[in-house]
Motif scaffolding. Structure first.
Motif, mmCIF file in Angstrom:
data_model
loop_
_atom_site.group_PDB
_atom_site.id
_atom_site.type_symbol
_atom_site.label_atom_id
_atom_site.label_comp_id
_atom_site.label_asym_id
_atom_site.label_seq_id
_atom_site.Cartn_x
_atom_site.Cartn_y
_atom_site.Cartn_z
ATOM 1 N N PRO A 181 0.806 -1.231 0.000
ATOM 2 C CA PRO A 181 0.000 0.000 0.000
ATOM 3 C C PRO A 181 0.833 1.273 0.000
ATOM 4 C CG PRO A 181 -0.826 -1.556 1.626
ATOM 5 C CD PRO A 181 0.453 -2.125 1.096
ATOM 6 N N SER A 182 2.054 1.206 0.534
ATOM 7 C CA SER A 182 2.923 2.383 0.580
ATOM 8 C C SER A 182 3.516 2.721 -0.784
ATOM 9 C CB SER A 182 4.067 2.150 1.561
ATOM 10 O OG SER A 182 4.918 1.123 1.072
ATOM 11 N N GLY A 183 3.427 1.758 -1.712
ATOM 12 C CA GLY A 183 4.063 1.940 -3.008
ATOM 13 C C GLY A 183 5.453 1.333 -3.066
ATOM 14 N N PHE A 184 5.903 0.759 -1.947
ATOM 15 C CA PHE A 184 7.217 0.157 -1.868
ATOM 16 C C PHE A 184 7.092 -1.329 -1.565
ATOM 17 C CE2 PHE A 184 7.683 4.604 -0.541
ATOM 18 C CZ PHE A 184 8.553 5.040 -1.533
ATOM 19 N N SER A 185 8.192 -2.037 -1.801
ATOM 20 C CA SER A 185 8.218 -3.473 -1.516
ATOM 21 C C SER A 185 9.429 -3.791 -0.648
ATOM 22 C CB SER A 185 8.297 -4.270 -2.826
ATOM 23 O OG SER A 185 9.590 -4.142 -3.400
ATOM 24 N N ALA A 186 9.583 -5.050 -0.321
ATOM 25 C CA ALA A 186 10.726 -5.484 0.480
ATOM 26 C C ALA A 186 12.046 -5.266 -0.250
ATOM 27 C CB ALA A 186 10.579 -6.953 0.860
ATOM 28 N N SER A 187 12.003 -5.109 -1.550
ATOM 29 C CA SER A 187 13.235 -4.888 -2.308
ATOM 30 C C SER A 187 13.520 -3.405 -2.536
ATOM 31 C CB SER A 187 13.171 -5.621 -3.658
ATOM 32 O OG SER A 187 12.114 -5.107 -4.437
ATOM 33 N N SER A 188 12.668 -2.510 -2.023
ATOM 34 C CA SER A 188 12.906 -1.070 -2.158
ATOM 35 C C SER A 188 14.123 -0.673 -1.318
ATOM 36 C CB SER A 188 11.686 -0.277 -1.684
ATOM 37 O OG SER A 188 10.555 -0.551 -2.486
ATOM 38 N N THR A 189 14.889 0.270 -1.837
ATOM 39 C CA THR A 189 16.065 0.750 -1.111
ATOM 40 C C THR A 189 15.710 1.967 -0.261
ATOM 41 O OG1 THR A 189 16.763 2.296 -2.821
ATOM 42 C CG2 THR A 189 17.551 -0.001 -3.020
ATOM 43 N N ALA A 190 16.567 2.276 0.688
ATOM 44 C CA ALA A 190 16.366 3.457 1.531
ATOM 45 C C ALA A 190 16.375 4.729 0.684
ATOM 46 C CB ALA A 190 17.434 3.518 2.610
ATOM 47 N N GLU A 191 17.219 4.755 -0.336
ATOM 48 C CA GLU A 191 17.242 5.932 -1.211
ATOM 49 C C GLU A 191 15.920 6.095 -1.941
ATOM 50 O OE1 GLU A 191 20.602 6.835 -3.683
ATOM 51 O OE2 GLU A 191 21.980 5.879 -2.277
ATOM 52 N N GLU A 192 15.332 5.002 -2.403
ATOM 53 C CA GLU A 192 14.035 5.069 -3.087
ATOM 54 C C GLU A 192 12.938 5.548 -2.138
ATOM 55 O OE1 GLU A 192 14.679 1.403 -6.273
ATOM 56 O OE2 GLU A 192 13.726 0.991 -4.353
ATOM 57 N N VAL A 193 12.931 5.018 -0.934
ATOM 58 C CA VAL A 193 11.886 5.350 0.036
ATOM 59 C C VAL A 193 11.977 6.808 0.475
ATOM 60 C CG1 VAL A 193 11.000 4.831 2.354
ATOM 61 C CG2 VAL A 193 11.670 2.962 0.830
ATOM 62 N N THR A 194 13.182 7.352 0.557
ATOM 63 C CA THR A 194 13.352 8.732 1.036
ATOM 64 C C THR A 194 13.455 9.757 -0.089
ATOM 65 O OG1 THR A 194 15.766 8.502 1.162
ATOM 66 C CG2 THR A 194 14.484 7.961 3.159
ATOM 67 N N GLN A 195 13.350 9.314 -1.330
ATOM 68 C CA GLN A 195 13.442 10.234 -2.477
ATOM 69 C C GLN A 195 12.491 11.414 -2.278
ATOM 70 O OE1 GLN A 195 15.615 9.853 -5.093
ATOM 71 N NE2 GLN A 195 14.995 11.881 -5.724
ATOM 72 N N GLY A 196 12.997 12.618 -2.435
ATOM 73 C CA GLY A 196 12.176 13.820 -2.306
ATOM 74 C C GLY A 196 12.045 14.327 -0.873
ATOM 75 N N THR A 197 12.647 13.645 0.078
ATOM 76 C CA THR A 197 12.584 14.054 1.476
ATOM 77 C C THR A 197 13.715 15.036 1.776
ATOM 78 O OG1 THR A 197 11.660 11.922 2.130
ATOM 79 C CG2 THR A 197 12.682 13.221 3.861
ATOM 80 N N ASP A 198 13.375 16.131 2.433
ATOM 81 C CA ASP A 198 14.375 17.119 2.828
ATOM 82 C C ASP A 198 14.520 17.086 4.343
ATOM 83 O OD1 ASP A 198 16.080 19.257 3.215
ATOM 84 O OD2 ASP A 198 14.663 20.775 2.511
ATOM 85 N N GLY A 199 15.652 16.593 4.815
ATOM 86 C CA GLY A 199 15.897 16.496 6.245
ATOM 87 C C GLY A 199 16.707 17.646 6.803
ATOM 88 N N THR A 200 16.863 18.707 6.019
ATOM 89 C CA THR A 200 17.625 19.866 6.469
ATOM 90 C C THR A 200 17.048 20.385 7.780
ATOM 91 O OG1 THR A 200 18.078 20.447 4.181
ATOM 92 C CG2 THR A 200 18.431 22.173 5.822
ATOM 93 N N GLY A 201 17.911 20.628 8.745
ATOM 94 C CA GLY A 201 17.472 21.146 10.028
ATOM 95 C C GLY A 201 17.180 20.066 11.055
ATOM 96 N N LEU A 202 17.192 18.802 10.633
ATOM 97 C CA LEU A 202 16.956 17.696 11.557
ATOM 98 C C LEU A 202 18.274 17.102 12.024
ATOM 99 C CD1 LEU A 202 14.085 15.786 9.693
ATOM 100 C CD2 LEU A 202 13.865 17.454 11.554
ATOM 101 N N THR A 203 18.258 16.549 13.219
ATOM 102 C CA THR A 203 19.421 15.849 13.762
ATOM 103 C C THR A 203 18.992 14.448 14.147
ATOM 104 O OG1 THR A 203 20.352 17.905 14.627
ATOM 105 C CG2 THR A 203 21.213 15.850 15.536
ATOM 106 N N ALA A 204 19.809 13.461 13.763
ATOM 107 C CA ALA A 204 19.529 12.062 14.097
ATOM 108 C C ALA A 204 20.718 11.445 14.796
ATOM 109 C CB ALA A 204 19.221 11.267 12.827
ATOM 110 N N ILE A 205 20.439 10.672 15.830
ATOM 111 C CA ILE A 205 21.449 9.808 16.422
ATOM 112 C C ILE A 205 21.191 8.424 15.839
ATOM 113 C CG2 ILE A 205 22.253 8.646 18.512
ATOM 114 C CD1 ILE A 205 21.490 11.174 20.075
#
Length: 113
Positions: free
Chosen positions: A9-33
Protein backbone atom coordinates in the motif's frame (compact mmCIF):
# COMPACT_ATOMS: atom_id res chain seq x y z
CA UNK A 1 1.59 -14.55 -0.06
CA UNK A 2 3.76 -11.43 -0.16
CA UNK A 3 6.20 -11.39 -3.05
CA UNK A 4 9.36 -9.33 -2.85
CA UNK A 5 8.65 -7.54 -6.11
CA UNK A 6 5.02 -6.70 -5.33
CA UNK A 7 4.51 -3.19 -4.02
CA UNK A 8 2.44 -2.80 -0.88
CA UNK A 9 0.00 0.00 0.00
CA UNK A 10 2.92 2.38 0.58
CA UNK A 11 4.06 1.94 -3.01
CA UNK A 12 7.22 0.16 -1.87
CA UNK A 13 8.22 -3.47 -1.52
CA UNK A 14 10.73 -5.48 0.48
CA UNK A 15 13.24 -4.89 -2.31
CA UNK A 16 12.91 -1.07 -2.16
CA UNK A 17 16.06 0.75 -1.11
CA UNK A 18 16.37 3.46 1.53
CA UNK A 19 17.24 5.93 -1.21
CA UNK A 20 14.03 5.07 -3.09
CA UNK A 21 11.89 5.35 0.04
CA UNK A 22 13.35 8.73 1.04
CA UNK A 23 13.44 10.23 -2.48
CA UNK A 24 12.18 13.82 -2.31
CA UNK A 25 12.58 14.05 1.48
CA UNK A 26 14.37 17.12 2.83
CA UNK A 27 15.90 16.50 6.25
CA UNK A 28 17.62 19.87 6.47
CA UNK A 29 17.47 21.15 10.03
CA UNK A 30 16.96 17.70 11.56
CA UNK A 31 19.42 15.85 13.76
CA UNK A 32 19.53 12.06 14.10
CA UNK A 33 21.45 9.81 16.42
CA UNK A 34 22.12 6.49 14.69
CA UNK A 35 23.45 3.73 16.94
CA UNK A 36 25.50 0.95 15.42
CA UNK A 37 26.43 3.23 12.56
CA UNK A 38 29.87 1.75 11.99
CA UNK A 39 28.57 -1.28 10.07
CA UNK A 40 25.68 -2.85 8.22
CA UNK A 41 22.25 -1.29 8.29
CA UNK A 42 23.47 1.41 10.70
CA UNK A 43 26.01 2.63 8.16
CA UNK A 44 23.42 2.65 5.38
CA UNK A 45 20.92 4.48 7.59
CA UNK A 46 23.51 7.13 8.45
CA UNK A 47 24.52 7.49 4.79
CA UNK A 48 20.98 7.93 3.47
CA UNK A 49 19.98 10.33 6.26
CA UNK A 50 23.08 12.42 5.47
CA UNK A 51 22.17 12.26 1.77
CA UNK A 52 18.78 13.78 2.66
CA UNK A 53 20.37 16.66 4.62
CA UNK A 54 20.00 15.33 8.16
CA UNK A 55 22.82 16.09 10.61
CA UNK A 56 23.84 12.57 11.64
CA UNK A 57 25.50 11.73 14.95
CA UNK A 58 26.84 8.21 14.72
CA UNK A 59 26.96 6.36 18.04
CA UNK A 60 29.77 3.81 17.64
CA UNK A 61 31.73 1.46 19.90
CA UNK A 62 34.85 1.54 17.74
CA UNK A 63 35.88 5.14 17.06
CA UNK A 64 38.48 4.18 14.43
CA UNK A 65 35.83 2.40 12.38
CA UNK A 66 33.38 5.23 13.04
CA UNK A 67 35.85 7.77 11.67
CA UNK A 68 36.33 5.61 8.54
CA UNK A 69 32.58 5.46 7.96
CA UNK A 70 32.26 9.21 8.53
CA UNK A 71 35.04 9.91 6.02
CA UNK A 72 33.42 7.58 3.46
CA UNK A 73 30.08 9.35 3.82
CA UNK A 74 31.68 12.78 3.48
CA UNK A 75 33.67 11.61 0.46
CA UNK A 76 30.42 10.53 -1.23
CA UNK A 77 28.37 13.48 0.06
CA UNK A 78 30.70 16.48 0.55
CA UNK A 79 27.92 18.60 2.11
CA UNK A 80 27.09 15.94 4.72
CA UNK A 81 27.01 16.88 8.39
CA UNK A 82 28.24 13.77 10.21
CA UNK A 83 29.79 13.31 13.64
CA UNK A 84 31.07 10.11 15.25
CA UNK A 85 30.77 9.77 19.02
CA UNK A 86 31.73 6.85 21.20
CA UNK A 87 28.75 4.86 22.50
CA UNK A 88 28.66 1.36 23.92
CA UNK A 89 25.04 0.50 24.68
CA UNK A 90 26.08 -2.35 27.00
CA UNK A 91 27.73 0.16 29.36
CA UNK A 92 25.56 2.61 31.29
CA UNK A 93 28.66 4.72 31.96
CA UNK A 94 29.22 4.99 28.20
CA UNK A 95 25.54 5.84 27.61
CA UNK A 96 25.65 8.58 30.27
CA UNK A 97 28.87 10.02 28.82
CA UNK A 98 27.40 10.00 25.31
CA UNK A 99 24.20 11.67 26.53
CA UNK A 100 26.12 14.42 28.35
CA UNK A 101 28.35 15.07 25.33
CA UNK A 102 25.35 15.17 23.01
CA UNK A 103 23.45 17.52 25.33
CA UNK A 104 26.46 19.84 25.52
CA UNK A 105 26.60 20.00 21.71
CA UNK A 106 23.39 22.04 21.71
CA UNK A 107 21.97 20.03 18.82
CA UNK A 108 18.28 19.13 18.82
CA UNK A 109 17.33 15.45 18.78
CA UNK A 110 14.73 14.73 16.10
CA UNK A 111 15.42 11.08 15.29
CA UNK A 112 16.87 8.26 17.38
CA UNK A 113 17.63 5.10 15.49
Amino acid sequence: MWFFSKNGPSGFSASSTAEEVTQGTDGTGLTAIVTGASSGIGTETARVLALRGVHVVMGVRNMATGREVKEAIIKEIPTAKVDAMELNLSSMASVRKFAEEFKSSGLPLNLLM
